[in-house]
Design an enzyme around this catalytic site. Sequence first.
Site, PDB file in Angstrom:
ATOM      1  N   ASP A  99       0.969  -1.167  -0.265  1.00 45.44           N
ATOM      2  CA  ASP A  99      -0.066  -0.105   0.339  1.00 45.44           C
ATOM      3  C   ASP A  99       0.876   1.216  -0.197  1.00 45.44           C
ATOM      4  OD1 ASP A  99      -2.619  -1.056   0.292  1.00 45.44           O
ATOM      5  OD2 ASP A  99      -2.186  -1.632   2.031  1.00 45.44           O
ATOM      6  N   ASP A 156      -6.785  -4.271  -3.927  1.00 47.51           N
ATOM      7  CA  ASP A 156      -7.028  -3.440  -3.919  1.00 47.51           C
ATOM      8  C   ASP A 156      -6.033  -2.373  -4.204  1.00 47.51           C
ATOM      9  OD1 ASP A 156      -8.170  -5.187  -1.690  1.00 47.51           O
ATOM     10  OD2 ASP A 156      -8.139  -3.565  -0.135  1.00 47.51           O
TER      11      ASP A 156
HETATM   12  N1  GLY Z   1      -7.256  -1.588   1.367  1.00 48.26           N
HETATM   13  C1  GLY Z   1      -8.304  -2.378   2.750  1.00 48.26           C
HETATM   14  C2  GLY Z   1      -9.029  -1.908   2.423  1.00 48.26           C
HETATM   15  O1  GLY Z   1     -10.181  -1.506   1.932  1.00 48.26           O
HETATM   16  O2  GLY Z   1     -10.279  -1.653   3.694  1.00 48.26           O
END
Ligand code: GLY
Length: 375
Positions: A99, A156
């Site tokens: 991320d 994600d």
């Molecule tokens: N990327 C983690 C979420 O969307 O909660």
Amino acid sequence: MYKLNENDKEYIDGLWERIDKKLQWVAPATKDKLPYTTINGVYNNMAEDDVSWWTNGFWGGMMWLMYLGTGNEMYRDVAERSEELLDAAFDEYDKLHHDVGFMWHITAGVNYRVTGARKSYVRASIAADILASRFNIKGGFIRSWNDEFPGRVIIDSMMNIPLLYWASRETGDDRFRHIAVAHADKLMTAHIRSDGSVNHIVHLDPETGAFEQSFGGQGYGEGSSWTRGQAWALYGYVLSYIHTGDVKYLDISKRVAHYFIANICGEWVSRVDFRSPEEPVIYDTTAAACAACGLLEIARVVPEHEKRLYLSAAINIVKTLDTGFCDWGDKEQSILQKGTEAYHREATREIPLIYGDYFLAEAVYKLKGNKLLFW
Ligand code: GLY
């Protein structure tokens, strides 16, 4: 850029003014924080609680949206402060994850693209190097987390790879783009189902990249349809189309968008999972806000006669979020309410989440005709 009728134009102008009015007092009060959610109406501070947390770029990103959309220098100061606060996450190097795209592409990355700041360029480049280094050459995918499952990949991640497209363009080194494309191609078959719904978590064989198993992840269960995951795919694939020009990514984004619109139409706000039981009703407004941004990008890139479906869906979502789910008062620092982390995490259901505010602001920023693509 978007052809809005007079009523919608006036409405969007008014909504942007309300966002600006609220953030004019919230931003200075939050300058030394990286907020995630509010407690008794006041933002918490992830710079103290967990500086590597995946959402820590959204506050700074929203400050850049507000700076570019209003010209108010106060927002730029707060954005730059948030970028400095985020530096501590580089010191926690081994806690970092895929991320890094969410964290640095819309903060340092935007700063560099807007101002040319050298320090921001370095931050975004380090983040891109970290993300690229997670690529599994044999499997053909970017590893998501640092847990005991090297083959675990979550949808994600499609929002993280624009950082790699940027790095390739910036450096002239195609390796970053090759990694992003391999990852996007792998998830097209591993995560996207034929009906346009999307798996959240998938395990791939780390030696071959072969599909092993899918999991419900933050949604209701295996085979269900976690709405934020659908939104990550919808937005992520149109971004891959924009960055590569490969129309197969646009087709995937449209397929997920059609599924999303079919499931949300009428209500125009997302529950946490499109395939959970009728009761209890648990909203996750962040999914709708993120999807609205993706729908607006599809509307921007498709031919004229296709635009209306995506644009009108995005506007319906934005209006519904505004009228039914926003707090415009001065006792609560967040704007969009009723975001949900995960279906089965009861303590964090229907709470304010910083990325809900970010994506709402980004959707309105786009509808106002602002052009810089943050991702
Ligand atoms: N990327 C983690 C979420 O969307 O909660």
